[in-house]
Design a protein around this motif. Structure first.
Motif, short mmCIF file in Angstrom:
data_model
loop_
_atom_site.label_atom_id
_atom_site.label_comp_id
_atom_site.label_asym_id
_atom_site.label_seq_id
_atom_site.Cartn_x
_atom_site.Cartn_y
_atom_site.Cartn_z
N SER A 174 0.81 -1.22 0.00
CA SER A 174 0.00 0.00 0.00
C SER A 174 0.85 1.28 0.00
O SER A 174 0.33 2.37 -0.13
N THR A 175 2.17 1.12 0.15
CA THR A 175 3.03 2.31 0.15
C THR A 175 3.22 2.82 -1.28
O THR A 175 3.58 2.07 -2.17
N ASP A 176 2.97 4.10 -1.46
CA ASP A 176 3.09 4.73 -2.78
C ASP A 176 4.58 4.99 -3.07
O ASP A 176 5.23 5.77 -2.37
N ILE A 177 5.09 4.33 -4.10
CA ILE A 177 6.53 4.41 -4.39
C ILE A 177 6.94 5.81 -4.83
O ILE A 177 8.02 6.29 -4.50
N ASN A 178 6.06 6.50 -5.53
CA ASN A 178 6.40 7.87 -5.92
C ASN A 178 6.55 8.77 -4.69
O ASN A 178 7.37 9.68 -4.67
N MET A 179 5.74 8.46 -3.68
CA MET A 179 5.84 9.21 -2.43
C MET A 179 7.20 8.95 -1.78
O MET A 179 7.86 9.89 -1.33
N ILE A 180 7.64 7.69 -1.79
CA ILE A 180 8.95 7.36 -1.22
C ILE A 180 10.06 8.10 -1.97
O ILE A 180 11.00 8.63 -1.38
N ARG A 181 9.92 8.17 -3.29
CA ARG A 181 10.97 8.84 -4.08
C ARG A 181 11.00 10.34 -3.81
O ARG A 181 12.03 10.98 -4.02
N THR A 182 9.87 10.93 -3.37
CA THR A 182 9.93 12.34 -3.02
C THR A 182 10.40 12.51 -1.57
O THR A 182 10.98 13.53 -1.22
N GLU A 183 10.17 11.51 -0.73
CA GLU A 183 10.67 11.57 0.66
C GLU A 183 12.19 11.46 0.70
O GLU A 183 12.83 12.08 1.52
N ALA A 184 12.72 10.63 -0.21
CA ALA A 184 14.16 10.40 -0.24
C ALA A 184 14.70 10.87 -1.59
O ALA A 184 14.54 10.21 -2.60
N GLY A 185 15.33 12.04 -1.58
CA GLY A 185 15.92 12.58 -2.81
C GLY A 185 17.25 11.93 -3.07
O GLY A 185 17.96 11.57 -2.14
N MET A 186 17.58 11.75 -4.35
CA MET A 186 18.85 11.08 -4.66
C MET A 186 19.68 11.94 -5.61
O MET A 186 19.15 12.51 -6.57
N VAL A 187 20.96 12.01 -5.32
CA VAL A 187 21.91 12.73 -6.17
C VAL A 187 22.96 11.73 -6.62
O VAL A 187 23.55 11.02 -5.81
N PHE A 188 23.16 11.68 -7.93
CA PHE A 188 24.05 10.66 -8.52
C PHE A 188 25.37 11.29 -8.94
O PHE A 188 25.51 12.51 -9.03
N GLN A 189 26.30 10.40 -9.27
CA GLN A 189 27.59 10.85 -9.79
C GLN A 189 27.39 11.65 -11.08
O GLN A 189 27.97 12.71 -11.27
N GLN A 190 26.55 11.11 -11.97
CA GLN A 190 26.19 11.83 -13.20
C GLN A 190 24.97 12.70 -12.89
O GLN A 190 24.04 12.23 -12.25
N PHE A 191 24.98 13.93 -13.35
CA PHE A 191 24.00 14.89 -12.85
C PHE A 191 22.61 14.70 -13.45
O PHE A 191 21.61 15.04 -12.86
N ASN A 192 22.55 14.16 -14.68
CA ASN A 192 21.26 13.87 -15.34
C ASN A 192 20.32 15.07 -15.39
O ASN A 192 19.12 14.94 -15.16
N LEU A 193 20.86 16.24 -15.69
CA LEU A 193 19.97 17.39 -15.89
C LEU A 193 19.35 17.30 -17.28
O LEU A 193 19.94 16.71 -18.19
N PHE A 194 18.17 17.89 -17.45
CA PHE A 194 17.56 17.93 -18.78
C PHE A 194 18.25 19.02 -19.60
O PHE A 194 18.18 20.21 -19.22
N PRO A 195 18.90 18.65 -20.70
CA PRO A 195 19.72 19.62 -21.44
C PRO A 195 18.92 20.73 -22.12
O PRO A 195 19.43 21.83 -22.32
N HIS A 196 17.66 20.44 -22.43
CA HIS A 196 16.85 21.42 -23.16
C HIS A 196 16.10 22.36 -22.21
O HIS A 196 15.28 23.16 -22.65
#
Ligand code: ADP
Ligand code: MG
Length: 242
Positions: free
Chosen positions: A71-93
């Motif tokens: 019943s746990t909403d995974i999108n909610m978990i992803r907003t509770e726990a922010g992640m920063v990666f080695q590669q920045f993955n910004l949207f270039p446009h």
């Protein structure tokens, strides 16, 4: 209640057991630095906390929500726990500000004016308010990573997970990213940081954890961890990175 509670976590990729029974409890406001050799399972552990990987067995509870509970909403978990990666993955446009406001607009359904104000506040926090209208290819690696941090913060996470955030940067750009992370730590953000920056660990961490071949071999406050490691394998590792 701890902010993150991990109980007997096992993770397999096919037949390969990568996490071999991890137990870990992280308090609100705690800064935990995870160190260990390449391939020891550090990224997999972070990715499990954010549910970017399915757990094979065991349990992870983030801010009271069990990741294995259907019943746990995974999108909610992803907003509770922010992640920063080695590669920045910004949207270039998209401009810097657009990269930062995308989450609030889409996920939090914030009004555009409000999102822009909040985005500018976050860019100010990471020292990039003058770069709001610039596209990622006009930024240095350190600036890109600071935008990526601002973008994660835009979802108002309770926890920030950092996976080697400075490893892809030229040495002279590492400091500016670590400074932003230190500020977050001082403000009381709960942080789990995989890094080889032992100076940062020593200065900022409440606890350093050594992951070795899928288990937590030892953990201690940084002064103790660096001055008096208990295991030969830890000493060998520290000998290589320091
Ligand atoms: P670290 O971050 O400590 O370098 P990882 O968590 O990335 O280690 O990897 C741990 C082990 O799991 C390695 O042997 C790696 O090859 C393996 N691994 C990681 N991700 C996958 C995957 N998606 N599929 C198969 N094996 C993987
Ligand atoms: Mg890794």
């Amino acid at each position: 209640m701890p902010m993150i509670e991990i109980k007997n976590l096992h993770k397999y990729f096919g037949d390969l057991e990568v996490l071999k029974g991890i137990d870990l409890s992280i308090e609100q406001g705690e800064v935990v630095v995870i160190v260990g050799a390449s391939g020891s399972g550090k990224s997999t552990l972070l990715r499990c906390i954010n549910k970017l990987e399915e757990l094979t067995s065991g349990e992870i509870i983030v801010d009271g929500y069990s990741l294995t509970d259907k019943s746990t909403d995974i999108n909610m978990i992803r907003t509770e726990a922010g992640m920063v990666f080695q590669q920045f993955n910004l949207f270039p446009h998209m401009t810097t500000l657009q990269n930062v406001t995308l989450g609030p607009l889409k996920v939090r359904r914030m009004k555009r004016a409000e999102a822009n104000n909040f985005g500018m506040e976050l860019l100010k926090k990471v020292g990039l308010e003058d770069k709001a209208k610039v596209y990622p290819d006009q930024l240095s690696g350190g600036q890109k990573q600071r935008v990526a941090i601002a973008r994660s913060l835009a979802l108002r996470p309770k926890v920030m997970l950092f996976d080697e955030p400075t490893s892809a940067l030229d040495p002279e750009l590492v400091g500016e990213v670590l400074e932003v992370m230190k500020t977050l730590a001082r403000e009381g953000m709960t942080m789990v940081v995989v890094t080889h920056e032992m100076g940062f660990a020593n200065e900022v961490a409440d606890r350093v954890i050594f992951v070795d071949d899928g288990v937590i071999l030892e953990q201690a406050p940084p002064k103790e961890f660096f001055s008096n490691p208990q295991f030969e394998r830890t000493r060998t590792f520290l000998g290589k990175v320091q």
